[in-house]
Design a protein around this motif. Structure first.
Motif, PDB file in Angstrom:
ATOM      1  N   LYS A 151       0.771   2.040 -11.903  1.00  0.00           N
ATOM      2  CA  LYS A 151       2.139   1.670 -11.511  1.00  0.00           C
ATOM      3  C   LYS A 151       2.421   1.935 -10.039  1.00  0.00           C
ATOM      4  O   LYS A 151       3.041   1.121  -9.351  1.00  0.00           O
ATOM      5  CB  LYS A 151       3.142   2.436 -12.392  1.00  0.00           C
ATOM      6  CG  LYS A 151       4.594   2.094 -12.084  1.00  0.00           C
ATOM      7  CD  LYS A 151       5.542   2.811 -13.024  1.00  0.00           C
ATOM      8  CE  LYS A 151       5.552   4.307 -12.741  1.00  0.00           C
ATOM      9  NZ  LYS A 151       6.652   4.994 -13.493  1.00  0.00           N
ATOM     10  N   ASP A 152       1.985   3.067  -9.526  1.00  0.00           N
ATOM     11  CA  ASP A 152       2.332   3.453  -8.158  1.00  0.00           C
ATOM     12  C   ASP A 152       1.217   3.182  -7.146  1.00  0.00           C
ATOM     13  O   ASP A 152       1.318   3.617  -5.994  1.00  0.00           O
ATOM     14  CB  ASP A 152       2.693   4.946  -8.129  1.00  0.00           C
ATOM     15  CG  ASP A 152       3.925   5.260  -8.962  1.00  0.00           C
ATOM     16  OD1 ASP A 152       4.841   4.414  -8.994  1.00  0.00           O
ATOM     17  OD2 ASP A 152       3.967   6.332  -9.595  1.00  0.00           O
ATOM     18  N   LEU A 153       0.173   2.472  -7.555  1.00  0.00           N
ATOM     19  CA  LEU A 153      -0.915   2.165  -6.622  1.00  0.00           C
ATOM     20  C   LEU A 153      -0.541   0.981  -5.728  1.00  0.00           C
ATOM     21  O   LEU A 153       0.117   0.039  -6.174  1.00  0.00           O
ATOM     22  CB  LEU A 153      -2.202   1.847  -7.382  1.00  0.00           C
ATOM     23  CG  LEU A 153      -2.793   2.991  -8.218  1.00  0.00           C
ATOM     24  CD1 LEU A 153      -4.074   2.523  -8.901  1.00  0.00           C
ATOM     25  CD2 LEU A 153      -3.067   4.218  -7.376  1.00  0.00           C
ATOM     26  N   SER A 154      -0.967   1.035  -4.493  1.00  0.00           N
ATOM     27  CA  SER A 154      -0.721  -0.078  -3.571  1.00  0.00           C
ATOM     28  C   SER A 154      -1.724  -1.197  -3.850  1.00  0.00           C
ATOM     29  O   SER A 154      -2.719  -1.009  -4.565  1.00  0.00           O
ATOM     30  CB  SER A 154      -0.859   0.389  -2.124  1.00  0.00           C
ATOM     31  OG  SER A 154      -2.222   0.717  -1.842  1.00  0.00           O
ATOM     32  N   ASP A 155      -1.456  -2.355  -3.262  1.00  0.00           N
ATOM     33  CA  ASP A 155      -2.381  -3.471  -3.425  1.00  0.00           C
ATOM     34  C   ASP A 155      -3.754  -3.131  -2.849  1.00  0.00           C
ATOM     35  O   ASP A 155      -4.783  -3.508  -3.410  1.00  0.00           O
ATOM     36  CB  ASP A 155      -1.813  -4.723  -2.748  1.00  0.00           C
ATOM     37  CG  ASP A 155      -2.583  -5.980  -3.108  1.00  0.00           C
ATOM     38  OD1 ASP A 155      -2.585  -6.360  -4.287  1.00  0.00           O
ATOM     39  OD2 ASP A 155      -3.206  -6.568  -2.194  1.00  0.00           O
ATOM     40  N   GLN A 156      -3.758  -2.386  -1.744  1.00  0.00           N
ATOM     41  CA  GLN A 156      -5.033  -1.979  -1.162  1.00  0.00           C
ATOM     42  C   GLN A 156      -5.764  -1.002  -2.080  1.00  0.00           C
ATOM     43  O   GLN A 156      -7.004  -1.051  -2.194  1.00  0.00           O
ATOM     44  CB  GLN A 156      -4.815  -1.336   0.206  1.00  0.00           C
ATOM     45  CG  GLN A 156      -6.107  -1.011   0.958  1.00  0.00           C
ATOM     46  CD  GLN A 156      -6.949  -2.249   1.218  1.00  0.00           C
ATOM     47  OE1 GLN A 156      -6.455  -3.241   1.759  1.00  0.00           O
ATOM     48  NE2 GLN A 156      -8.220  -2.208   0.814  1.00  0.00           N
ATOM     49  N   ASP A 157      -5.031  -0.131  -2.763  1.00  0.00           N
ATOM     50  CA  ASP A 157      -5.655   0.776  -3.736  1.00  0.00           C
ATOM     51  C   ASP A 157      -6.364  -0.023  -4.833  1.00  0.00           C
ATOM     52  O   ASP A 157      -7.488   0.312  -5.232  1.00  0.00           O
ATOM     53  CB  ASP A 157      -4.600   1.684  -4.376  1.00  0.00           C
ATOM     54  CG  ASP A 157      -4.044   2.720  -3.415  1.00  0.00           C
ATOM     55  OD1 ASP A 157      -4.731   3.040  -2.422  1.00  0.00           O
ATOM     56  OD2 ASP A 157      -2.920   3.202  -3.660  1.00  0.00           O
ATOM     57  N   LEU A 158      -5.709  -1.058  -5.318  1.00  0.00           N
ATOM     58  CA  LEU A 158      -6.310  -1.876  -6.379  1.00  0.00           C
ATOM     59  C   LEU A 158      -7.574  -2.560  -5.864  1.00  0.00           C
ATOM     60  O   LEU A 158      -8.581  -2.641  -6.588  1.00  0.00           O
ATOM     61  CB  LEU A 158      -5.297  -2.920  -6.866  1.00  0.00           C
ATOM     62  CG  LEU A 158      -3.963  -2.391  -7.403  1.00  0.00           C
ATOM     63  CD1 LEU A 158      -3.133  -3.547  -7.962  1.00  0.00           C
ATOM     64  CD2 LEU A 158      -4.172  -1.336  -8.477  1.00  0.00           C
ATOM     65  N   LYS A 159      -7.531  -3.036  -4.636  1.00  0.00           N
ATOM     66  CA  LYS A 159      -8.719  -3.678  -4.054  1.00  0.00           C
ATOM     67  C   LYS A 159      -9.845  -2.662  -3.860  1.00  0.00           C
ATOM     68  O   LYS A 159     -11.020  -2.968  -4.104  1.00  0.00           O
ATOM     69  CB  LYS A 159      -8.367  -4.333  -2.720  1.00  0.00           C
ATOM     70  CG  LYS A 159      -7.481  -5.565  -2.864  1.00  0.00           C
ATOM     71  CD  LYS A 159      -7.187  -6.189  -1.506  1.00  0.00           C
ATOM     72  CE  LYS A 159      -6.356  -7.453  -1.659  1.00  0.00           C
ATOM     73  NZ  LYS A 159      -6.049  -8.086  -0.355  1.00  0.00           N
ATOM     74  N   ASP A 160      -9.493  -1.440  -3.443  1.00  0.00           N
ATOM     75  CA  ASP A 160     -10.504  -0.408  -3.252  1.00  0.00           C
ATOM     76  C   ASP A 160     -11.195  -0.069  -4.573  1.00  0.00           C
ATOM     77  O   ASP A 160     -12.426   0.066  -4.636  1.00  0.00           O
ATOM     78  CB  ASP A 160      -9.866   0.856  -2.666  1.00  0.00           C
ATOM     79  CG  ASP A 160      -9.386   0.662  -1.232  1.00  0.00           C
ATOM     80  OD1 ASP A 160      -9.815  -0.324  -0.593  1.00  0.00           O
ATOM     81  OD2 ASP A 160      -8.579   1.479  -0.765  1.00  0.00           O
ATOM     82  N   LEU A 161     -10.419   0.065  -5.629  1.00  0.00           N
ATOM     83  CA  LEU A 161     -10.998   0.343  -6.951  1.00  0.00           C
ATOM     84  C   LEU A 161     -11.919  -0.796  -7.379  1.00  0.00           C
ATOM     85  O   LEU A 161     -13.024  -0.570  -7.904  1.00  0.00           O
ATOM     86  CB  LEU A 161      -9.889   0.528  -7.980  1.00  0.00           C
ATOM     87  CG  LEU A 161      -9.224   1.900  -8.029  1.00  0.00           C
ATOM     88  CD1 LEU A 161      -7.940   1.846  -8.845  1.00  0.00           C
ATOM     89  CD2 LEU A 161     -10.186   2.933  -8.625  1.00  0.00           C
ATOM     90  N   ALA A 162     -11.465  -2.024  -7.169  1.00  0.00           N
ATOM     91  CA  ALA A 162     -12.269  -3.181  -7.557  1.00  0.00           C
ATOM     92  C   ALA A 162     -13.583  -3.218  -6.782  1.00  0.00           C
ATOM     93  O   ALA A 162     -14.653  -3.488  -7.353  1.00  0.00           O
ATOM     94  CB  ALA A 162     -11.474  -4.467  -7.328  1.00  0.00           C
ATOM     95  N   MET A 163     -13.515  -2.950  -5.497  1.00  0.00           N
ATOM     96  CA  MET A 163     -14.723  -2.966  -4.676  1.00  0.00           C
ATOM     97  C   MET A 163     -15.682  -1.842  -5.058  1.00  0.00           C
ATOM     98  O   MET A 163     -16.902  -2.021  -5.064  1.00  0.00           O
ATOM     99  CB  MET A 163     -14.341  -2.857  -3.195  1.00  0.00           C
ATOM    100  CG  MET A 163     -13.562  -4.052  -2.663  1.00  0.00           C
ATOM    101  SD  MET A 163     -14.485  -5.607  -2.757  1.00  0.00           S
ATOM    102  CE  MET A 163     -15.759  -5.306  -1.520  1.00  0.00           C
ATOM    103  N   PHE A 164     -15.145  -0.673  -5.391  1.00  0.00           N
ATOM    104  CA  PHE A 164     -16.005   0.442  -5.789  1.00  0.00           C
ATOM    105  C   PHE A 164     -16.773   0.106  -7.062  1.00  0.00           C
ATOM    106  O   PHE A 164     -18.003   0.219  -7.118  1.00  0.00           O
ATOM    107  CB  PHE A 164     -15.179   1.708  -5.996  1.00  0.00           C
ATOM    108  CG  PHE A 164     -15.938   2.799  -6.703  1.00  0.00           C
ATOM    109  CD1 PHE A 164     -16.961   3.483  -6.056  1.00  0.00           C
ATOM    110  CD2 PHE A 164     -15.654   3.126  -8.019  1.00  0.00           C
ATOM    111  CE1 PHE A 164     -17.684   4.477  -6.713  1.00  0.00           C
ATOM    112  CE2 PHE A 164     -16.361   4.115  -8.679  1.00  0.00           C
ATOM    113  CZ  PHE A 164     -17.382   4.789  -8.028  1.00  0.00           C
ATOM    114  N   TYR A 165     -16.070  -0.310  -8.095  1.00  0.00           N
ATOM    115  CA  TYR A 165     -16.754  -0.598  -9.357  1.00  0.00           C
ATOM    116  C   TYR A 165     -17.688  -1.796  -9.217  1.00  0.00           C
ATOM    117  O   TYR A 165     -18.760  -1.841  -9.831  1.00  0.00           O
ATOM    118  CB  TYR A 165     -15.727  -0.834 -10.472  1.00  0.00           C
ATOM    119  CG  TYR A 165     -15.184   0.456 -11.037  1.00  0.00           C
ATOM    120  CD1 TYR A 165     -16.012   1.355 -11.694  1.00  0.00           C
ATOM    121  CD2 TYR A 165     -13.835   0.782 -10.905  1.00  0.00           C
ATOM    122  CE1 TYR A 165     -15.512   2.547 -12.211  1.00  0.00           C
ATOM    123  CE2 TYR A 165     -13.325   1.961 -11.419  1.00  0.00           C
ATOM    124  CZ  TYR A 165     -14.172   2.841 -12.062  1.00  0.00           C
ATOM    125  OH  TYR A 165     -13.691   4.024 -12.569  1.00  0.00           O
TER     126      TYR A 165
END
Length: 262
Positions: free
Chosen positions: A151-165
């Protein structure tokens, strides 16, 4: 028979006919204005007064204060993926994603390989992970566990998670020669494309997840949710249309082919 007796009999028949007609009209009114409207699965017709007014054609707005609003339609995915969505990611994205992913390890594994009935994320398409995270955040895909976490993650946070996995090693794909027809060929007469044409094996589609080595229970649950329309975050209802035309046997064949055993 005397004229007096004939008149009495005729009067009795007339009164009986009028009484029967009145009873018929009353019964028709009860059925048409009360029973039938109330039988509808609609909040506007649950009360007798509302049912009568609705059947009589009174505008709904007149009853706005007395009738609870209808349920708000569920959200649908608003994510638009292009080849450039994650192409120009910021330096250090994978490292930041690895730090954010520490709170994900309990369900998705230390290195993205699940040991439970949650999906494995190691080597998954980054675009697919990003889309699903965005959908959890907007409510297009529901999960009592995932929604509070993102809920409180930024759009960049979501992209970072996606790139890591997406950077982690993926389980090797299975040989498509062993695949059942629904995976390798689909069913063109029912507008079902081959699963392998979107989800790996033959080729992959932007945003469509790799399905190899995913928990069987998870795959089965998602296919059934698409087929029943309870999961609705697929773009243009593509998976809902596909799964709705698959037989239970075909769903199970796809699950057995892609599934990891759980």
């Amino acid at each position: 028979m005397s004229d007096q007796h004939t008149a009495w009999w005729r009067d009795r028949v007339v009164r009986g006919s009028l009484a029967a007609l009145a009873a018929l009209l009353l019964l028709s009114g009860v059925i048409g204005f009360v029973w039938l409207p109330s039988a509808q699965n609609d909040a506007r017709f649950k009360g007798i007064l509302d049912a009568i007014c609705g059947a009589a054609g009174i505008p709904r707005g007149w009853l706005a204060d007395a009738v609870p609003p209808l349920p708000t339609p569920r959200h649908v995915s608003t994510v638009v993926l292009t080849p450039d969505t994650l192409a120009h990611d910021a330096p250090g994205s994978v490292g930041r994603g690895g730090t954010l992913a520490l709170k994900c390890t309990m369900c998705h594994g230390l290195r993205g390989v699940s040991t439970s009935e949650t999906p494995s994320l190691a080597g998954q398409q980054a675009a697919s992970i990003y889309k699903q995270l965005r959908d959890y955040q907007t409510g297009a895909r529901s999960s009592a566990v995932m929604e509070p976490l993102v809920k409180d993650l930024s759009d960049q946070d979501l992209k970072d998670l996606a790139m890591f996995y997406g950077s982690l090693p993926r389980e090797p794909a299975r040989d498509l020669g062993d695949a059942p027809d629904i995976v390798a060929l689909g069913s063109p007469t029912r507008n079902i494309p081959a699963c392998g044409s979107c989800h790996g094996g033959m080729t992959s589609k932007l945003g469509a997840p790799w399905l190899d080595a995913q928990p069987r229970t998870y795959l089965r649950t998602q296919l059934l949710a698409f087929s029943h329309g309870t999961r609705r975050n697929d773009t243009s209802a593509q998976m809902r249309n596909v799964a709705a035309h698959m037989t239970p046997q075909e769903i199970e064949q796809a699950v057995e082919y892609y599934g990891s055993g759980r």
